[in-house]
Write an enzyme that holds these catalytic residues in place. Structure first.
Site, PDB file in Angstrom:
ATOM      1  CG  ASP A 264     -27.392 -12.582 -17.218  1.00  0.00           C
ATOM      2  OD1 ASP A 264     -27.545 -13.810 -17.028  1.00  0.00           O
ATOM      3  OD2 ASP A 264     -28.330 -11.770 -17.085  1.00  0.00           O
TER       4      ASP A 264
ATOM      5  CB  CYS B  70     -37.032  -8.650 -15.006  1.00  0.00           C
ATOM      6  SG  CYS B  70     -38.089  -9.237 -13.672  1.00  0.00           S
TER       7      CYS B  70
ATOM      8  CE  LYS C 212     -33.643 -17.267 -15.110  1.00  0.00           C
ATOM      9  NZ  LYS C 212     -35.091 -17.086 -15.188  1.00  0.00           N
TER      10      LYS C 212
ATOM     11  CG  HIS D 231     -33.161 -10.108 -15.923  1.00  0.00           C
ATOM     12  ND1 HIS D 231     -33.137  -9.803 -14.575  1.00  0.00           N
ATOM     13  CD2 HIS D 231     -34.235 -10.931 -16.096  1.00  0.00           C
ATOM     14  CE1 HIS D 231     -34.140 -10.402 -13.968  1.00  0.00           C
ATOM     15  NE2 HIS D 231     -34.834 -11.093 -14.869  1.00  0.00           N
TER      16      HIS D 231
ATOM     17  CD  GLN E 257     -33.469 -16.686 -20.064  1.00  0.00           C
ATOM     18  OE1 GLN E 257     -33.944 -17.619 -20.709  1.00  0.00           O
ATOM     19  NE2 GLN E 257     -33.964 -16.311 -18.891  1.00  0.00           N
TER      20      GLN E 257
END
Length: 402
Positions: A195, A359, A221, A118, A198
């Protein structure tokens, strides 16, 4: 055990009963318990934290620090002190780049990312490398959307200082083997940031098992509030890192000639924090944990498999990635149909999903595609939602591709 999607727990979905919400990779809806926790804070214990001896402040501080402990347990951190509150994954990554990494890198250093990142895990490293003269290198992605492990390994050398990789792609849903990738990076002497924006909504996260040095994710999220995020950092590294922002809360003593700073995590939490956001995130984590006990994760696998199979049977539709090790996002393209046009017609049929580059422009370039259509799944989605999506796509295609 048969898992039943708790649609009734989400006020917005009850308000718009015809809506099929499939934009969960961008943000999720909030259950009533999260909304109640925020309202309860403002109605019963609204005060600033850590700064007063009166009862309201003590209650607010207790709830705020309890939330930190909830997060630490959720990701299996070794101590609450390894949890730093931020505004989200983006700020968490910027904090590492501008604090720890800024003091660790020089003109001989290298930062390794991947083509599937991202923008939030690309641009902060670009800015850092430009500032200190370090090199930024990206491990390539294979045509099936997975990371090229051989090329990744070849990038790791004695100059590699930071490795920053996504746990799960926000475009394809591909799950990276982060434990393996971390071990490879550590063998080269690098510090690893993952990261997890998700991954946290869907996977059991164990930062000690992954053995990463930093792990970042966002509340919104995973059914929590916007504006609250988490940075996990290995305590030994946090203790070495200088402050990123200055102000109240992060200091011990201030003199005109200089200041001394708190230990982590408070050293990195300048100013009044997002108190209700932390409390709301803790409520979301408790809710998500309870749903997992009821069979959520197996249900999500079944729902994803059904959605992938149903979409793949649509004439002219091709999944951006078809590997098995995926979750959450199901990006696809349809021959002769522009993603934006399809998204517009799906909106008219009460299907909410995302179209565009998500993104992740370097990934689009690597796969030689301009954009995709991306439905992404949440715990309240049903098999009926998938049926409605498929029928809506077919209906739209009859107009766009007569």
């Amino acid at each position: 055990m048969v898992y039943l999607p708790p649609v009734k727990d989400f006020p917005l979905l009850n308000r718009y009963k015809s809506l099929v919400y499939l934009d969960n990779a961008a943000t999720t809806q909030k259950p009533q318990v999260v909304l109640d926790s925020i309202q309860d804070y403002y109605q019963t214990k609204n005060a600033n934290v850590h700064r007063a001896v009166h009862a309201l402040s003590s209650q607010a501080t207790q709830a705020f620090e309890d939330a930190r402990r909830t997060v630490a347990e959720f990701i299996h951190a070794s101590a609450p002190e390894e949890i730093i509150w931020t505004r989200g994954t983006t700020e968490s990554i910027n904090l590492v780049a501008q604090s720890f990494a800024m003091s660790a890198l020089n003109s001989d250093s290298k930062v390794v990312i991947s083509e599937m990142e991202h923008h939030s895990n690309i641009v902060p490293w670009q800015l850092l490398c430009e500032r200190v003269g370090a090199r930024l290198c990206a491990a390539p992605v294979l045509p099936n959307g997975t990371l090229d492990l051989k090329e990744y390994e070849d990038l790791l050398d004695h100059d590699t200082c930071i490795v920053a990789l996504t746990h799960v792609s926000n475009v394809t849903g591909v799950i990276n083997p982060v434990q393996q990738l971390t071990a490879m990076a550590h063998e080269a002497g690098a510090i690893v940031l993952i990261d997890g924006a998700q991954a946290a909504p869907h996977l059991d996260i164990d930062v000690q098992s992954i053995d990463c040095d930093f792990y970042a994710f966002s509340g919104h999220k995973m059914y929590g509030p916007t504006g609250i995020g988490v940075l996990y950092g290995r305590k030994t590294l946090l203790d070495r890192a200088p402050p990123w922002q200055g102000g109240g809360e992060m200091i011990k003593e201030v003199q005109i000639t200089g200041s001394t700073y708190q230990k982590s995590p408070h050293r990195f939490e300048a100013g009044t924090p997002h108190i209700e956001g932390a409390i709301g995130l803790a409520a979301a984590i408790d809710y998500l944990t309870e749903q997992r006990k009821l069979g959520l994760q197996q249900y999500e696998k079944q729902l994803f498999s059904e959605a992938n199979q149903a979409l793949s049977q649509i004439d002219g539709l091709s999944m951006v990635s078809s590997v098995k090790n995926r979750l959450g996002s199901l990006s696809f393209l349809i021959d002769g149909v522009h993603p934006h046009d399809l998204g517009t017609l799906l909106t008219e049929q009460n299907i909410a999903l995302r179209t565009g580059h998500h993104c992740a422009m370097p990934l689009m370039d690597a796969l030689s595609i301009p954009s995709t259509v991306r439905p992404s799944l949440g715990l309240y989605n049903t098999f009926e939602d998938i049926e409605k999506l498929v029928e809506a796509i077919k209906s739209a295609c009859r107009i766009l591709r007569p």
